[in-house]
Design a protein around this motif. Sequence first.
Motif: not given
Length: 473
Positions: A163-172, A206-211, A216-219, A234-239
């Motif tokens: 429940r602490l792990r980030p998921m928002a980018p794939v859900l967004d 567009q997806i934030d893949a910095s986390g 990305i793989s899921a989609l 991928a959104a701007d920033g690191p992948i």
Amino acid sequence: MQAPAPGSDEAARTSTQRVRTSQISTQPSTGSTSSQDHASSWWQAPYAQAPLDATVIVPASKSLTNRYLILAALASSPSTIHNALISRDTELMLRALESFGVGIERKEHPDGSTTVLVAPPAQLNQAPGDVDCGLAGTVMRFVPALAAVAGAKLGFDGDASARLRPMAPVLDALAALGVDFAYSGEPGKLPFTMDARQLAPAGTVQIDASGSSQFISALLLAAPALPGGLHLRAADGPIASPDHITMTVQTLRELGAGVQIDADGRGWQIAAGRIAGFTVTVEPDLSNAGPFLAAALAATGTVRVPFWPSQTTQVGGKWVQILRSMGAEVSLGADGVLTVHGTGAIHGIDYADASELAPTLAALCALADSPSRLTGIGHLRGHETDRLAALEAELAKVGAAVQATEDGLVITPGPLRAADLESYEDHRMATAGALLGLAVQGIRVQDIATTSKTMPGFPALWSAMAATGQKQD
């Protein structure tokens, strides 16, 4: 000539020819015991009194197994997956797929490997019931995309740590395709419910893949089954962990999916079209092989891993370069056996983008003769635990001076000492502690059973290897 793969007919015919007195293997457990059941247990890590001399058969890749399982569930006809990993993470994936109506049959082989036969339904179940993600990132990120393709309505939850792990980018990204989400706790994290009954084609998502690369793989894995395919950017920033995205793309192409990569390398265009059923053999998990190979340096011995692929998309393939740079002699034989020999020296290293290899690499750096700097791993703060903070705390217990930076670790070795090391319910922290125990007498590791996440039988496998480094009376 490459060695025959586990689970294949040729492997069965030649298995007796490969057996050595120092060869180690274990039958994988089919259980899915939660590490929470063992949170108060401590494991005495074996200490190597003499050089190791072992051949270790490593179980199959979790990353590849779960990718193949998702694609088999979406295929137009049955698939056969030889040498599939059976561990807590893959058990959770198998149960999730069965709830969507996917037929799963297992066949156990005398060499300890498992073949999984996958029969996809004509239509995935739109009311599969809630999915238990455990602490498996591939389940909590990949299965919602599968559910979107199914047009399903269901809930997702997992272990407390999940429940602490980030998921928002794939859900967004799925929300951009028309999926509705409702959260019981913090938005963008477990637990949540989703309703994909209004799934619709989209242009570019567009997806934030910095986390996590898993976003990305899921989609990408679900994209061939989406109406109109998908153009993902991928959104701007690191992948994070780009090697895992390369693995996903290569797996899709291997199975006949059309994937085009944008000129800047930050976008993927996947054509719509159901892939055909397939037959594959899963490679050994080269990341999980890392602690065993690193043991050759930590205990100044020789460790061999059979079935090492001559080419791979697994990030664990980097161990060949890493261990050579740190002082090992490394060779890959024509029989597919990778041999690592410790020379007695362990050199510090400057290394970028170690990804999931970082905990084992950091433990080895604590045993080195000079400082090390690991960079490009800031995303590890969002893995099973905050791995940078965990490594900073635990390596300090054995005498290293460790500084967590914005994107990595600076590790300066110091006088080594015994310690009790926490695992944080993280399988890679547990195996890093085991590695330290080979070189430092008196190391105990909390909750070694958490290794069942990707490597059932690890304690027995590790102890058998360490036993080859015991002095003979």
